[in-house]
Motif scaffolding. Sequence first.
Motif, PDB file in Angstrom:
ATOM      1  N   GLY A  71      -1.322  28.744  34.311  1.00 32.41           N
ATOM      2  CA  GLY A  71       0.048  28.495  33.858  1.00 32.41           C
ATOM      3  C   GLY A  71       1.028  28.497  35.016  1.00 32.41           C
ATOM      4  O   GLY A  71       1.884  27.605  35.129  1.00 32.41           O
ATOM      5  N   LEU A  72       0.894  29.499  35.899  1.00 31.21           N
ATOM      6  CA  LEU A  72       1.791  29.564  37.054  1.00 31.21           C
ATOM      7  C   LEU A  72       1.633  28.314  37.913  1.00 31.21           C
ATOM      8  O   LEU A  72       2.615  27.713  38.341  1.00 31.21           O
ATOM      9  CB  LEU A  72       1.470  30.807  37.898  1.00 31.21           C
ATOM     10  CG  LEU A  72       2.100  32.119  37.454  1.00 31.21           C
ATOM     11  CD1 LEU A  72       1.659  33.248  38.369  1.00 31.21           C
ATOM     12  CD2 LEU A  72       3.618  31.999  37.463  1.00 31.21           C
ATOM     13  N   ALA A  73       0.379  27.933  38.147  1.00 26.92           N
ATOM     14  CA  ALA A  73       0.139  26.750  38.972  1.00 26.92           C
ATOM     15  C   ALA A  73       0.785  25.525  38.331  1.00 26.92           C
ATOM     16  O   ALA A  73       1.415  24.715  39.022  1.00 26.92           O
ATOM     17  CB  ALA A  73      -1.362  26.534  39.153  1.00 26.92           C
ATOM     18  N   GLY A  74       0.641  25.400  37.009  1.00 29.25           N
ATOM     19  CA  GLY A  74       1.219  24.246  36.318  1.00 29.25           C
ATOM     20  C   GLY A  74       2.731  24.210  36.470  1.00 29.25           C
ATOM     21  O   GLY A  74       3.317  23.173  36.773  1.00 29.25           O
ATOM     22  N   TYR A  75       3.379  25.368  36.276  1.00 30.04           N
ATOM     23  CA  TYR A  75       4.844  25.380  36.347  1.00 30.04           C
ATOM     24  C   TYR A  75       5.323  25.136  37.770  1.00 30.04           C
ATOM     25  O   TYR A  75       6.216  24.316  38.014  1.00 30.04           O
ATOM     26  CB  TYR A  75       5.392  26.707  35.823  1.00 30.04           C
ATOM     27  CG  TYR A  75       6.861  26.624  35.502  1.00 30.04           C
ATOM     28  CD1 TYR A  75       7.278  26.242  34.237  1.00 30.04           C
ATOM     29  CD2 TYR A  75       7.829  26.869  36.470  1.00 30.04           C
ATOM     30  CE1 TYR A  75       8.621  26.119  33.930  1.00 30.04           C
ATOM     31  CE2 TYR A  75       9.167  26.743  36.182  1.00 30.04           C
ATOM     32  CZ  TYR A  75       9.560  26.376  34.907  1.00 30.04           C
ATOM     33  OH  TYR A  75      10.886  26.242  34.608  1.00 30.04           O
ATOM     34  N   LEU A  76       4.697  25.856  38.704  1.00 33.48           N
ATOM     35  CA  LEU A  76       5.149  25.725  40.093  1.00 33.48           C
ATOM     36  C   LEU A  76       4.904  24.313  40.623  1.00 33.48           C
ATOM     37  O   LEU A  76       5.712  23.792  41.393  1.00 33.48           O
ATOM     38  CB  LEU A  76       4.449  26.772  40.978  1.00 33.48           C
ATOM     39  CG  LEU A  76       4.848  28.208  40.651  1.00 33.48           C
ATOM     40  CD1 LEU A  76       4.067  29.191  41.499  1.00 33.48           C
ATOM     41  CD2 LEU A  76       6.356  28.415  40.842  1.00 33.48           C
ATOM     42  N   MET A  77       3.817  23.688  40.198  1.00 31.75           N
ATOM     43  CA  MET A  77       3.562  22.307  40.604  1.00 31.75           C
ATOM     44  C   MET A  77       4.734  21.417  40.179  1.00 31.75           C
ATOM     45  O   MET A  77       5.292  20.670  40.992  1.00 31.75           O
ATOM     46  CB  MET A  77       2.268  21.808  39.975  1.00 31.75           C
ATOM     47  CG  MET A  77       2.031  20.319  40.148  1.00 31.75           C
ATOM     48  SD  MET A  77       0.679  19.702  39.146  1.00 31.75           S
ATOM     49  CE  MET A  77       1.417  19.650  37.527  1.00 31.75           C
ATOM     50  N   GLN A  78       5.120  21.534  38.899  1.00 32.57           N
ATOM     51  CA  GLN A  78       6.211  20.689  38.414  1.00 32.57           C
ATOM     52  C   GLN A  78       7.501  21.017  39.139  1.00 32.57           C
ATOM     53  O   GLN A  78       8.273  20.130  39.510  1.00 32.57           O
ATOM     54  CB  GLN A  78       6.392  20.872  36.910  1.00 32.57           C
ATOM     55  CG  GLN A  78       5.185  20.452  36.120  1.00 32.57           C
ATOM     56  CD  GLN A  78       5.373  20.712  34.644  1.00 32.57           C
ATOM     57  OE1 GLN A  78       6.010  19.943  33.961  1.00 32.57           O
ATOM     58  NE2 GLN A  78       4.821  21.800  34.155  1.00 32.57           N
ATOM     59  N   TYR A  79       7.730  22.323  39.335  1.00 34.38           N
ATOM     60  CA  TYR A  79       8.965  22.727  39.991  1.00 34.38           C
ATOM     61  C   TYR A  79       9.013  22.176  41.408  1.00 34.38           C
ATOM     62  O   TYR A  79       9.999  21.573  41.828  1.00 34.38           O
ATOM     63  CB  TYR A  79       9.063  24.262  40.009  1.00 34.38           C
ATOM     64  CG  TYR A  79      10.384  24.745  40.542  1.00 34.38           C
ATOM     65  CD1 TYR A  79      11.488  24.829  39.687  1.00 34.38           C
ATOM     66  CD2 TYR A  79      10.540  25.080  41.877  1.00 34.38           C
ATOM     67  CE1 TYR A  79      12.706  25.249  40.169  1.00 34.38           C
ATOM     68  CE2 TYR A  79      11.762  25.493  42.360  1.00 34.38           C
ATOM     69  CZ  TYR A  79      12.841  25.576  41.502  1.00 34.38           C
ATOM     70  OH  TYR A  79      14.056  25.980  41.971  1.00 34.38           O
TER      71      TYR A  79
ATOM     72  N   LEU B 150      -1.847   8.494  37.095  1.00 32.62           N
ATOM     73  CA  LEU B 150      -1.189   9.409  36.180  1.00 32.62           C
ATOM     74  C   LEU B 150      -1.284  10.858  36.638  1.00 32.62           C
ATOM     75  O   LEU B 150      -0.531  11.706  36.188  1.00 32.62           O
ATOM     76  CB  LEU B 150      -1.815   9.289  34.781  1.00 32.62           C
ATOM     77  CG  LEU B 150      -1.512   7.980  34.058  1.00 32.62           C
ATOM     78  CD1 LEU B 150      -2.454   7.781  32.904  1.00 32.62           C
ATOM     79  CD2 LEU B 150      -0.077   7.993  33.577  1.00 32.62           C
ATOM     80  N   PHE B 151      -2.241  11.152  37.503  1.00 33.41           N
ATOM     81  CA  PHE B 151      -2.392  12.535  37.955  1.00 33.41           C
ATOM     82  C   PHE B 151      -1.638  12.745  39.250  1.00 33.41           C
ATOM     83  O   PHE B 151      -1.539  11.833  40.079  1.00 33.41           O
ATOM     84  CB  PHE B 151      -3.877  12.871  38.131  1.00 33.41           C
ATOM     85  CG  PHE B 151      -4.590  12.955  36.812  1.00 33.41           C
ATOM     86  CD1 PHE B 151      -4.524  14.122  36.059  1.00 33.41           C
ATOM     87  CD2 PHE B 151      -5.285  11.873  36.306  1.00 33.41           C
ATOM     88  CE1 PHE B 151      -5.154  14.200  34.830  1.00 33.41           C
ATOM     89  CE2 PHE B 151      -5.919  11.953  35.078  1.00 33.41           C
ATOM     90  CZ  PHE B 151      -5.854  13.120  34.338  1.00 33.41           C
ATOM     91  N   PRO B 152      -1.088  13.940  39.422  1.00 30.59           N
ATOM     92  CA  PRO B 152      -0.333  14.188  40.644  1.00 30.59           C
ATOM     93  C   PRO B 152      -1.291  14.380  41.820  1.00 30.59           C
ATOM     94  O   PRO B 152      -2.030  15.353  41.857  1.00 30.59           O
ATOM     95  CB  PRO B 152       0.432  15.485  40.333  1.00 30.59           C
ATOM     96  CG  PRO B 152      -0.364  16.166  39.272  1.00 30.59           C
ATOM     97  CD  PRO B 152      -1.088  15.104  38.515  1.00 30.59           C
ATOM     98  N   TYR B 153      -1.321  13.448  42.720  1.00 27.61           N
ATOM     99  CA  TYR B 153      -2.097  13.620  43.947  1.00 27.61           C
ATOM    100  C   TYR B 153      -1.253  13.050  45.070  1.00 27.61           C
ATOM    101  O   TYR B 153      -0.484  12.103  44.867  1.00 27.61           O
ATOM    102  CB  TYR B 153      -3.451  12.898  43.839  1.00 27.61           C
ATOM    103  CG  TYR B 153      -3.335  11.401  43.832  1.00 27.61           C
ATOM    104  CD1 TYR B 153      -3.615  10.673  44.994  1.00 27.61           C
ATOM    105  CD2 TYR B 153      -2.911  10.718  42.701  1.00 27.61           C
ATOM    106  CE1 TYR B 153      -3.476   9.290  45.003  1.00 27.61           C
ATOM    107  CE2 TYR B 153      -2.775   9.342  42.714  1.00 27.61           C
ATOM    108  CZ  TYR B 153      -3.052   8.632  43.865  1.00 27.61           C
ATOM    109  OH  TYR B 153      -2.901   7.273  43.883  1.00 27.61           O
ATOM    110  N   PRO B 154      -1.350  13.645  46.263  1.00 30.80           N
ATOM    111  CA  PRO B 154      -0.530  13.140  47.371  1.00 30.80           C
ATOM    112  C   PRO B 154      -0.950  11.714  47.689  1.00 30.80           C
ATOM    113  O   PRO B 154      -2.139  11.433  47.808  1.00 30.80           O
ATOM    114  CB  PRO B 154      -0.894  14.070  48.535  1.00 30.80           C
ATOM    115  CG  PRO B 154      -1.595  15.227  47.919  1.00 30.80           C
ATOM    116  CD  PRO B 154      -2.230  14.736  46.663  1.00 30.80           C
ATOM    117  N   ASN B 155       0.000  10.800  47.744  1.00 35.62           N
ATOM    118  CA  ASN B 155      -0.372   9.397  47.920  1.00 35.62           C
ATOM    119  C   ASN B 155       0.569   8.714  48.891  1.00 35.62           C
ATOM    120  O   ASN B 155       1.649   9.226  49.196  1.00 35.62           O
ATOM    121  CB  ASN B 155      -0.376   8.686  46.562  1.00 35.62           C
ATOM    122  CG  ASN B 155       0.961   8.806  45.867  1.00 35.62           C
ATOM    123  OD1 ASN B 155       1.955   8.279  46.340  1.00 35.62           O
ATOM    124  ND2 ASN B 155       1.008   9.525  44.764  1.00 35.62           N
ATOM    125  N   THR B 156       0.149   7.563  49.342  1.00 34.20           N
ATOM    126  CA  THR B 156       0.932   6.854  50.371  1.00 34.20           C
ATOM    127  C   THR B 156       2.250   6.334  49.840  1.00 34.20           C
ATOM    128  O   THR B 156       3.145   6.005  50.605  1.00 34.20           O
ATOM    129  CB  THR B 156       0.130   5.662  50.918  1.00 34.20           C
ATOM    130  OG1 THR B 156      -0.335   4.897  49.804  1.00 34.20           O
ATOM    131  CG2 THR B 156      -1.045   6.121  51.754  1.00 34.20           C
TER     132      THR B 156
END
Lengths: 181, 464, 417
Positions: A71-79, B150-156
């Motif tokens: 959960g923390l990882a999910g929130y911090l990622m978005q933040y 759709l997934f967050p991955y570092p991209n160019t």
Amino acid sequence: MRKQTRPPTYGLIAEFESPGDVIAAAERVHEEGYRRVDAYSPYPIEALSEAIGVHHSRLPLMVLIGGIIGGLAGYLMQYYLLVINYPLNVGGKPFHSWPQFVPITFECAVLGAALTAVFGMLALNGLPEPYHPVFNAPNFALASRDRFFLLIMSTDPKFEREQTAGFLKSLGPREVTDVEY
Amino acid sequence: MQRVDNLDDDRGIHTTPAVIEPGHDFGTVTDKISSIVLRKRTPLGWFVGFLISFMLTGMMMGTILYLVMTGIGIWGNNQPVGWAFDIINFVWWIGIGHAGTLISAILLLLRQEWRTSINRFAEAMTLFAVASAGLFPLLHTGRPWLAYWLFPYPNTMGMWPQFRSPLMWDVFAVSTYATVSALFWYTGLIPDLATLRDRARSKFGRVVYGMMALGWRGSARHWHRYEITYLLLAGISTPLVLSVHTIVSFDFAVGIIPGWHATIFPPYFVAGAIYAGFAMVLTLVIPLRKFYGLEDFITERHLRNAAKVMLATGLIVAYGYMMETFTAWYSANTYEEFMIRNRFFGPYAFYYWSLLVCNVVVPQLLWIRFVRHSTVALFVIAMFVNVGMWLERFVIIPISLHRDFLPSSWGMYSPTIFDFTMFFGTIGFFFFLMFLFLRFLPVISIFEMRTMVPEAQLPEEKLP
Amino acid sequence: MDAKTYTAPPSIGRYGSRALVFGVAALALAAAVSFLFPQEHIPGPVQFFRAYLVAYIFCTGLGVGSLAWLMLQHMTGGGWGLVIRRPLEAATRTIPLLALLFIPLAVSLFVHPGGESLYEWSDAAKVAGDEALRHKSAYLNPVFFIVRAVIYFAVWGVMMYFMNKWSAEQDKTGDPRIRRLMQDASAPGLLLFGLTVTFAAMDWGMSLEPHWFSTIYGLIIMVGWGLSALALMIIVLTVLGAEEPMEGVYAPLYFHDLGKLLLAMVMLFAYFSFSQFLIIWSGNLPEEIPYYLRRLRGWWQYVGLSLILFHFALPFAMLLSRGVKRHARALRNIAILMLLMRVVDLIFIIAPAAYQDTAEPTGIHWQDLLTMSAAAAGLFGIWLWYFFGQLTKRPLMPLGAPELEKTMEAAAASAHH
């Protein structure tokens, strides 16, 4: 038996026909002081694992921690991504749109908890384990059908082949046999 | 909530059928269920069904090929109806999947023992329904080979997905749901795979089932952790399944289209999903138990309980329709009122009234005891609900879209042949996977059925 | 087993009279503050009605929510339902009192001091000048409002009457068919409950802001009522279980089940409330968002935060623990917290509604906090007095229930583990 000394074995296994018998036997074995013991049954029996002295598990705590980390990882990622790294005005919503961060946070928490539960269980059980000496026991294939087994490992400090075998025989099994490595 | 529900037997004139018919022990339960998988000869009926579903899958593959080569213009989607069959089918399939999780997780937490003989099957249904569902948004992107964007991955491109969008929530929800359902299903299978390993007569079977069983040997220490894990997974899956359909409902509700933007959507979608899912369970299980002679394990009791769940969730769905209609008037908002009037009397009114017949009127027959006790009647009502729940999504999606805010933007929607080949193709795909599952894996959880036979009742366990 | 008659201990009567004295005093305090320290835009009578509305929705939830639990436990069976059945029945028998207590709300429709009223739509002058209110006046008008309330109470009263009558007959005759009858009547009963509570919630709560609407509102109030009734039952069990004849009857097993249900209700309430918030916040439409603008400004946002923390996060985290659910005292403390937070939530729903048109809609007014909590405590005291009176009238266990003996044995057996 070509040599005088027997080859070392994994342990002694006793075969039982009913769940009641194996539980009673397991309780006696535990009372007798054997600790390196395992029992095998075709379905989960709470009383059997209690009888060989298994009570607590670290799993629930691990799963809780897995969920919190997810959960923390999910929130911090978005933040981090939407507030710090690349703030973008979408629909006039604040950069830190916390209500809209909740769904993904929740899903990540669930994912963290579920992965911890399954892989934690497998890891603590030492699975996958393709080879195990207990499979050498006769009739052990029936442990996944309708037979119950009780094993005392040779590494148990109280293990004394002849005496232990005699003790196991006194518990009313169908058969007691050596388990080869 | 304990075993007290066995007391149902002495509550009056009617007795409740048992969860498992008498005369079974550990051995017979094991042999009967594993023989479906392990016997050499495959029944002819299986081949017929498999062939039909395989051909439908081929039709789906052909449609996908054409779609990928041409673009989603081959579907009937247009302006203003940008979402149509693709999303209807997505929501329909996801909803069907939910009953599987409900049966395996929520009923386990509620200690409803009748779930035991249908949970494996229901979980498989979940997985295959989610697989069918996932195809639609994937293909609707138009370029499914770029779906990983759709997934967050570092991209160019230096960009990130837009996490404020419910479509992104969907990506996380559905992929989490698919993962957790697969884990739950596989975890439940491990002990049964060990049984198949130990009972398979062919070397190939022993090796394959042996690898999948991960060396499971039924150790009491392992069972102890296994049971904890299984309960925890059930506890985790319960809010998960609610969240997934809630997020599916957010796809619509956080937007501002009249007919989509309603706060009742989350619980109403969840209830609808369970409703549709139980209807699908009945549709599949009634022929299945007949064909494979599983009446001893999937008893009348299961069918009646499923009927009651359908009745209850159907009423919640009807409550949703009522609240939407009342609030449209109460809101005093022109667009809301028009939306309802358009549903009742607009060009697609036929579908709205059909929806009410299928989802609200016909299922009221389930109040009557002898209807709940008739297998044929249950099957027919379940078919009505299958259709009704599909129509519900049709009413919500194209009917809300085709009348835009400005009359100059109004349009009509009609599906093309490829909308139908895709839809029926996924039904074939679902059954294709189902037939493979029936042939190669135990449809009923063997180890859990062992806990249900009389031999397993220890004297001190008879009391809760 | 046969020797036990499960009559309520005399201490229950004493608790009742103390609750009555306290209740009347607190209600008088609420009235006094309302009239002596009126706010600028809110005359004394309106202030009192607002406070009374918080108290009234809270107390009605206890009686009517118990009716839902009563029918639900008839449908599902189970030991947890059996042990709270008599307290539930006693709580449902307060429904006639609640009907009587509705009178002040009916009166409020005709009281408009200085052009202000509890319900804006009850003032013909205001309705005439507002197109939306004119549209809604077919539904939102004083006469129909009272007629609907009469219908709700008629439905609840009939269900309460038969459920209690059959239960008393079962005690006398032990006829197994009565169990079936109560079970069969409960399914349509719950359906009627859902419909009536939905419209009651919209009438009494949602129409305070007559331009605002939310389709999930009825469910939120319904679950709130279920939550408070369940919390009350847990508290009642701990009170009754403290002395003979109920000492030792309520096994940890039942608290465990009730704790699970409490957890489910806490989660369900949070789920419904958050869904409503997220959908309206994201849509950001002019006819909807003012509801949250009023509640997320100034000090009110901290009240909202307290709801997240103490109506959801804290009880949720605690109820995850098996030990807490099985420990009667710990569970009771959570139940008390939930009752308090239900009042806070009702204040959060009702109080900001009065500041729709004023220039300063942001602050919390001490008169609101004081009068609303005092009125809630006061009416709750009066309600408790009546409830305890009803509780002493019948044995605390359904003696004629066919499953009673088995359930008691199961409880005894589980106590040994």
